[in-house]
Design a protein around this motif. Sequence first.
Motif, short mmCIF file in Angstrom:
data_model
loop_
_atom_site.label_atom_id
_atom_site.label_comp_id
_atom_site.label_asym_id
_atom_site.label_seq_id
_atom_site.Cartn_x
_atom_site.Cartn_y
_atom_site.Cartn_z
N MET A 1 0.85 -1.18 0.00
CA MET A 1 0.00 0.00 0.00
C MET A 1 0.89 1.24 0.00
N HIS A 2 0.60 2.20 -0.85
CA HIS A 2 1.46 3.38 -0.91
C HIS A 2 1.17 4.31 0.26
N ASP A 3 2.14 5.23 0.53
CA ASP A 3 2.08 6.07 1.72
C ASP A 3 0.82 6.93 1.77
N GLY A 4 0.38 7.41 0.60
CA GLY A 4 -0.82 8.25 0.55
C GLY A 4 -2.02 7.53 1.11
N ALA A 5 -2.17 6.24 0.75
CA ALA A 5 -3.31 5.46 1.24
C ALA A 5 -3.21 5.25 2.74
N VAL A 6 -1.99 4.99 3.24
CA VAL A 6 -1.78 4.80 4.68
C VAL A 6 -2.17 6.08 5.42
N ASP A 7 -1.73 7.23 4.90
CA ASP A 7 -2.04 8.52 5.52
C ASP A 7 -3.54 8.76 5.57
N LEU A 8 -4.22 8.47 4.46
CA LEU A 8 -5.67 8.67 4.40
C LEU A 8 -6.38 7.80 5.43
N LYS A 9 -5.93 6.57 5.56
CA LYS A 9 -6.57 5.65 6.51
C LYS A 9 -6.32 6.09 7.95
N GLU A 11 -5.72 9.09 8.94
CA GLU A 11 -6.49 10.33 9.12
C GLU A 11 -7.96 10.01 9.38
N ALA A 12 -8.52 9.07 8.59
CA ALA A 12 -9.93 8.68 8.76
C ALA A 12 -10.14 8.05 10.14
N ARG A 13 -9.20 7.24 10.57
CA ARG A 13 -9.31 6.58 11.87
C ARG A 13 -9.32 7.61 13.00
N ARG A 15 -10.12 10.73 12.85
CA ARG A 15 -11.35 11.53 12.75
C ARG A 15 -12.55 10.76 13.34
N ILE A 16 -12.61 9.47 13.05
CA ILE A 16 -13.72 8.63 13.53
C ILE A 16 -13.70 8.51 15.05
N TYR A 17 -12.52 8.33 15.62
CA TYR A 17 -12.44 8.18 17.08
C TYR A 17 -12.61 9.51 17.81
N ALA A 18 -12.48 10.62 17.08
CA ALA A 18 -12.67 11.94 17.69
C ALA A 18 -14.15 12.35 17.71
N GLN A 19 -14.98 11.69 16.92
CA GLN A 19 -16.40 12.07 16.82
C GLN A 19 -17.20 11.56 18.01
N PRO A 20 -18.26 12.28 18.40
CA PRO A 20 -19.20 11.70 19.37
C PRO A 20 -19.81 10.43 18.77
N ILE A 21 -20.00 9.41 19.61
CA ILE A 21 -20.46 8.11 19.11
C ILE A 21 -21.78 8.22 18.35
N GLU A 22 -22.68 9.11 18.81
CA GLU A 22 -23.99 9.19 18.15
C GLU A 22 -23.90 9.72 16.71
N MET A 23 -22.77 10.32 16.37
CA MET A 23 -22.59 10.86 15.01
C MET A 23 -22.06 9.81 14.03
N LEU A 24 -21.64 8.67 14.53
CA LEU A 24 -21.00 7.69 13.64
C LEU A 24 -22.00 7.09 12.66
N ALA A 36 -11.79 2.75 4.04
CA ALA A 36 -11.50 3.47 5.29
C ALA A 36 -12.64 3.37 6.29
N MET A 37 -13.57 2.43 6.09
CA MET A 37 -14.74 2.33 6.97
C MET A 37 -14.48 1.49 8.22
N TRP A 38 -13.36 0.73 8.22
CA TRP A 38 -13.13 -0.25 9.29
C TRP A 38 -13.15 0.35 10.69
N PRO A 39 -12.54 1.53 10.96
CA PRO A 39 -12.58 2.07 12.32
C PRO A 39 -13.99 2.36 12.82
N ILE A 40 -14.91 2.73 11.93
CA ILE A 40 -16.30 2.96 12.36
C ILE A 40 -16.87 1.66 12.91
#
Length: 423
Positions: A1-9, A11-13, A15-24, A36-40
């Motif tokens: 996997m190239h670095d850009g994809a790792v960075d995006l994942k 970043e998504a992770r 962001r997901i853990y920073a959100q209030p649970i009810e917003m997920l 990038a949906m796995w952390p949700i």
Amino acid sequence: MHDGAVDLKAEARARIYAQPIEMLDPAQPELFATDAMWPIFERLRAEDPVHWVEAPDYGGYWSITGWNDIMAVDSNHQTFSSADGITLQSLESKAETARRGARPSFISMDPPRHDEQRKTVSPVVAPSNLTVMAPVIRERAGQILDGLPIGEEFDWVEHVSKELTAMTLATLFDFPQEERRLLPHWSDMITNAPGHGPVESWEHKRREIDAMVARFTQMWNDRVNAPPAGDLISMLAHGESTRNMDKAEYAGNLGLLIIGGNDTTRNTISGSVYALNKNPGQYRRLREDPSLIPSMVSETIRWQTPLAHMARTATADCELGGKTIKAGDRVVMWYVSGNRDASMVEDPDSYLIERARPRQHMSFGFGIHRCVGNRLAELQLTIIWEEIMKRFPSIDLVAEPDRTHSIFVKGYESLPVMIPSRN
């Protein structure tokens, strides 16, 4: 996997853990298109496995992410009905359905109609028929693989996955083989939203699906006036519970059979090449011991989960996971999450072709709506890999795939590969 994809994942992770649970909200095609949906799902399984969300594009729904809760919904068709459709439709798609009218199919029916219609088509995938089909599938798989270029890049989806499944589906329908590529095209027209896959607009989608229905209506008329035969259209035309279907119901059943016969197998064939490349130790074990192919096939079906979810509607107030689900609420079973539930699958994020119970997965669903063609899917995947192993020491991934922009079909638009040499 190239670095850009790792960075995006990463970043998504974060962001997901920073959100209030009810917003997920897992219902975001962009997350599936970037894998990038796995952390949700990881967070919901741990913190709120029966989760209500007001999704901007899909409306309010319950998100069911744990194995046992998904099983409870999937095996209780009395409380969780399929009659309102088996996918979570976007608000835009719902408006389009209201404009053109619904196309019901037996997967979106409850008993007894569901059972009667399913029974009509199930002989085509009975063990005796699969025994007849196996050598035909093997011959075609060999022809496809023998025609592939050596030492140059090509798209595995286009040249292998689509081709084998289109040939098999054409056989099931007794559809002309020379026109077989219309079948995956129509499948893509049904499952994609405008701007994705081949779909340019709602009007384009309507036009193409109307053309599909017109073609299959002609086939129905031909079959209904001929003696009963062993193909799906003849079975529907002569079946006691299906021969009086109206046009909308016929169209719905066509869509179901085309998607079920195409998308799932096609995306798992592609997923197997991707998974083995991402797990070279597992690929090496497979080369050392080709008897692991059936186990690898089942592990790929779990790991890939070609249909990410199924939806139901609650028929009565009920309790699930300590939450009260109201009559009329939409309930979404995320198979893609259940297949990664560590309480049921050991080390679920790893791709392990020697699992003790590789067929313990929920990719085929449970209960009355369990996938009718699951054995045919496994057969095609097993045969294509048996034929691959005879011919090629490896199939090498050249770049990351383009993934499907969908919360329903979890698959690949393209998969660039190269075969370095023949055996």
